[in-house]
Write a protein that holds these residues in place. Structure first.
Motif, PDB file in Angstrom:
ATOM      1  N   LEU A 159       8.600  63.703  32.318  1.00 14.48           N
ATOM      2  CA  LEU A 159       9.470  63.790  33.496  1.00 14.48           C
ATOM      3  C   LEU A 159      10.421  62.595  33.516  1.00 14.48           C
ATOM      4  N   GLU A 160      11.707  62.901  33.670  1.00  8.33           N
ATOM      5  CA  GLU A 160      12.725  61.846  33.737  1.00  8.33           C
ATOM      6  C   GLU A 160      13.577  62.073  34.982  1.00  8.33           C
ATOM      7  N   ILE A 161      13.828  60.987  35.731  1.00  8.06           N
ATOM      8  CA  ILE A 161      14.570  61.081  36.987  1.00  8.06           C
ATOM      9  C   ILE A 161      15.681  60.040  36.969  1.00  8.06           C
ATOM     10  N   ASP A 162      16.917  60.484  37.216  1.00  8.66           N
ATOM     11  CA  ASP A 162      18.082  59.593  37.185  1.00  8.66           C
ATOM     12  C   ASP A 162      18.741  59.580  38.561  1.00  8.66           C
ATOM     13  N   ASN A 163      18.704  58.423  39.187  1.00  8.40           N
ATOM     14  CA  ASN A 163      19.252  58.327  40.543  1.00  8.40           C
ATOM     15  C   ASN A 163      20.764  58.169  40.548  1.00  8.40           C
ATOM     16  N   ALA A 164      21.357  57.813  39.414  1.00  5.52           N
ATOM     17  CA  ALA A 164      22.807  57.691  39.347  1.00  5.52           C
ATOM     18  C   ALA A 164      23.464  59.069  39.332  1.00  5.52           C
ATOM     19  N   ASP A 183      15.956  63.589  46.836  1.00  6.96           N
ATOM     20  CA  ASP A 183      15.738  62.366  47.618  1.00  6.96           C
ATOM     21  C   ASP A 183      14.259  62.060  47.772  1.00  6.96           C
ATOM     22  N   LEU A 184      13.474  63.077  48.074  1.00 12.07           N
ATOM     23  CA  LEU A 184      12.034  62.875  48.255  1.00 12.07           C
ATOM     24  C   LEU A 184      11.366  62.533  46.928  1.00 12.07           C
ATOM     25  N   LEU A 185      11.728  63.241  45.859  1.00 10.41           N
ATOM     26  CA  LEU A 185      11.143  62.954  44.551  1.00 10.41           C
ATOM     27  C   LEU A 185      11.447  61.528  44.129  1.00 10.41           C
ATOM     28  N   TRP A 186      12.683  61.101  44.310  1.00 11.96           N
ATOM     29  CA  TRP A 186      13.053  59.733  43.925  1.00 11.96           C
ATOM     30  C   TRP A 186      12.301  58.707  44.761  1.00 11.96           C
ATOM     31  N   LEU A 187      12.195  58.941  46.049  1.00 16.90           N
ATOM     32  CA  LEU A 187      11.483  58.007  46.922  1.00 16.90           C
ATOM     33  C   LEU A 187      10.027  57.861  46.487  1.00 16.90           C
ATOM     34  N   LEU A 188       9.373  58.976  46.222  1.00 17.84           N
ATOM     35  CA  LEU A 188       7.981  58.925  45.791  1.00 17.84           C
ATOM     36  C   LEU A 188       7.849  58.260  44.421  1.00 17.84           C
ATOM     37  N   ALA A 189       8.760  58.606  43.507  1.00 14.56           N
ATOM     38  CA  ALA A 189       8.658  58.090  42.145  1.00 14.56           C
ATOM     39  C   ALA A 189       8.910  56.587  42.073  1.00 14.56           C
ATOM     40  N   ARG A 190       9.871  56.099  42.827  1.00 15.74           N
ATOM     41  CA  ARG A 190      10.135  54.658  42.758  1.00 15.74           C
ATOM     42  C   ARG A 190       9.085  53.842  43.504  1.00 15.74           C
ATOM     43  N   ASN A 191       8.198  54.539  44.208  1.00 20.73           N
ATOM     44  CA  ASN A 191       7.048  53.879  44.833  1.00 20.73           C
ATOM     45  C   ASN A 191       5.747  54.340  44.173  1.00 20.73           C
ATOM     46  N   VAL A 195       0.660  54.676  48.191  1.00 22.66           N
ATOM     47  CA  VAL A 195       0.654  55.775  49.155  1.00 22.66           C
ATOM     48  C   VAL A 195       1.781  55.562  50.156  1.00 22.66           C
ATOM     49  N   LEU A 196       2.617  56.573  50.294  1.00 18.28           N
ATOM     50  CA  LEU A 196       3.668  56.539  51.313  1.00 18.28           C
ATOM     51  C   LEU A 196       3.239  57.416  52.470  1.00 18.28           C
ATOM     52  N   THR A 197       3.222  56.858  53.657  1.00 16.23           N
ATOM     53  CA  THR A 197       2.858  57.639  54.829  1.00 16.23           C
ATOM     54  C   THR A 197       4.014  58.544  55.219  1.00 16.23           C
ATOM     55  N   ARG A 198       3.710  59.563  55.992  1.00 11.01           N
ATOM     56  CA  ARG A 198       4.766  60.443  56.471  1.00 11.01           C
ATOM     57  C   ARG A 198       5.746  59.671  57.348  1.00 11.01           C
ATOM     58  N   GLU A 199       5.247  58.674  58.081  1.00 10.11           N
ATOM     59  CA  GLU A 199       6.117  57.845  58.911  1.00 10.11           C
ATOM     60  C   GLU A 199       7.143  57.111  58.041  1.00 10.11           C
ATOM     61  N   GLU A 200       6.683  56.546  56.925  1.00  5.51           N
ATOM     62  CA  GLU A 200       7.593  55.836  56.021  1.00  5.51           C
ATOM     63  C   GLU A 200       8.609  56.789  55.414  1.00  5.51           C
ATOM     64  N   ILE A 201       8.142  57.949  55.012  1.00  2.01           N
ATOM     65  CA  ILE A 201       9.034  58.922  54.377  1.00  2.01           C
ATOM     66  C   ILE A 201      10.107  59.385  55.355  1.00  2.01           C
ATOM     67  N   LEU A 247       0.976  60.260  47.340  1.00  7.11           N
ATOM     68  CA  LEU A 247       0.910  59.277  46.280  1.00  7.11           C
ATOM     69  C   LEU A 247       1.498  59.861  45.007  1.00  7.11           C
ATOM     70  N   PHE A 248       2.511  59.210  44.464  1.00  9.90           N
ATOM     71  CA  PHE A 248       3.039  59.579  43.165  1.00  9.90           C
ATOM     72  C   PHE A 248       2.283  58.763  42.137  1.00  9.90           C
ATOM     73  N   VAL A 249       1.562  59.446  41.235  1.00 11.86           N
ATOM     74  CA  VAL A 249       0.648  58.775  40.326  1.00 11.86           C
ATOM     75  C   VAL A 249       1.393  58.205  39.125  1.00 11.86           C
ATOM     76  N   ARG A 250       1.121  56.944  38.833  1.00  9.07           N
ATOM     77  CA  ARG A 250       1.710  56.308  37.661  1.00  9.07           C
ATOM     78  C   ARG A 250       1.088  56.885  36.381  1.00  9.07           C
ATOM     79  N   ASP A 251       1.797  56.684  35.267  1.00  9.68           N
ATOM     80  CA  ASP A 251       1.201  57.049  33.985  1.00  9.68           C
ATOM     81  C   ASP A 251       0.031  56.121  33.678  1.00  9.68           C
ATOM     82  N   SER A 252      -0.992  56.667  33.067  1.00 11.65           N
ATOM     83  CA  SER A 252      -2.151  55.848  32.721  1.00 11.65           C
ATOM     84  C   SER A 252      -1.875  55.006  31.479  1.00 11.65           C
TER      85      SER A 252
END
Length: 252
Positions: A159-164, A183-191, A195-201, A247-252
């Motif tokens: 998976l590759e995500i480009d914000n530019a 927007d949501l995918l980028w927010l989760l991925a860069r964090n 865990v991002l709460t719904r309030e933060e999102i 939670l967007f899971v990092r690569d192991s």
């Protein structure tokens, strides 16, 4: 109610600055069969620096969106000829701009369906002018491109995500994402890894407080998962953290 709306729009119109925040005059297409509401909204937005086109016939909605390619569409849910949900679904493959749905019903099913069809946001009727304007500006800011925030390209296995470019690819194939989904995918991925709460999102994406009832984030996550190759039943990339958020899971 129209008189009350007219007073609200006219009062705010005289109070708001008439200097546009967008010098190039973003073009807004309003598809709304309530002529008075459409005209009041048009006048208010024009006073705030937007170029506005009106369309009352739902049957012409798809053609108008695809022909004009406006910067943002305000789309009523209930329209003669063709309803807003059908219009949204039909234009999404060929229109990447933000779509904001208007709904007069309180049942969140309409809102969920709108998001599932590709809408980016929704505003309930009766319309609050300042709320409408704030939501529009937020959508347009995100559509205009990323602010400087460090990394603009992220990779997670295939998976590759480009914000530019505001694009994502899975195994080299471009993923079809709405503006709000990206927007949501980028927010989760860069964090990733946090865990991002719904309030933060909600605060980050929409600039409003989470009311504990809105399901729009959940709907978007459910749409994003299969697009990025995540099993909706047993997700390994975007995990739901019960009573908290995602939670967007990092690569192991």
């Amino acid at each position: 109610m129209v008189d009350h709306l007219e007073e609200r729009f006219q009062t705010l119109g005289s109070q708001e600055s008439h200097k546009p925040d967008y010098p190039d005059q973003d073009h807004v297409l309003i598809i709304e069969d309530d002529q008075r509401l459409a005209e009041l909204t048009r006048d208010y937005l024009e006073a705030n620096g937007f170029q506005v086109t009106l369309e009352a016939d739902g049957a012409k909605g798809v053609d108008r969106i695809l022909t004009l390619q406006p910067d943002l569409v305000i789309l009523d849910l209930m329209l003669p000829g063709e309803d807003g949900l059908a219009i949204c679904r039909r234009v999404r493959p060929n229109f990447a701009g933000p779509i904001m749905m208007l709904t007069a019903r309180t049942d969140d099913l309409d809102q969920v369906l709108g998001l599932e069809m590709g809408a980016d946001d929704y505003v309930p009727k009766p319309v609050q002018p300042r709320v409408l304007l704030a939501r529009m500006r937020a959508l347009l800011r995100r559509a205009d491109g990323p602010a400087s925030e460090g990394e603009i390209r992220l990779r997670f296995e295939n998976l590759e995500i480009d914000n530019a470019t505001r694009e994502a690819w899975l195994s080299g194939e471009r993923i079809d994402l709405t503006s709000a989904e990206f927007d949501l995918l980028w927010l989760l991925a860069r964090n990733a890894g946090r865990v991002l709460t719904r309030e933060e999102i909600f605060n980050d994406l929409r600039g409003i407080k989470y009311d504990g009832q809105d399901r729009s984030i959940d709907v978007r996550v459910s749409r994003i998962r299969p697009k990025i190759g995540d099993d909706p039943n047993q997700p390994h990339r975007i995990k739901t953290v019960r009573s908290k958020g995602y939670l967007f899971v990092r690569d192991s």
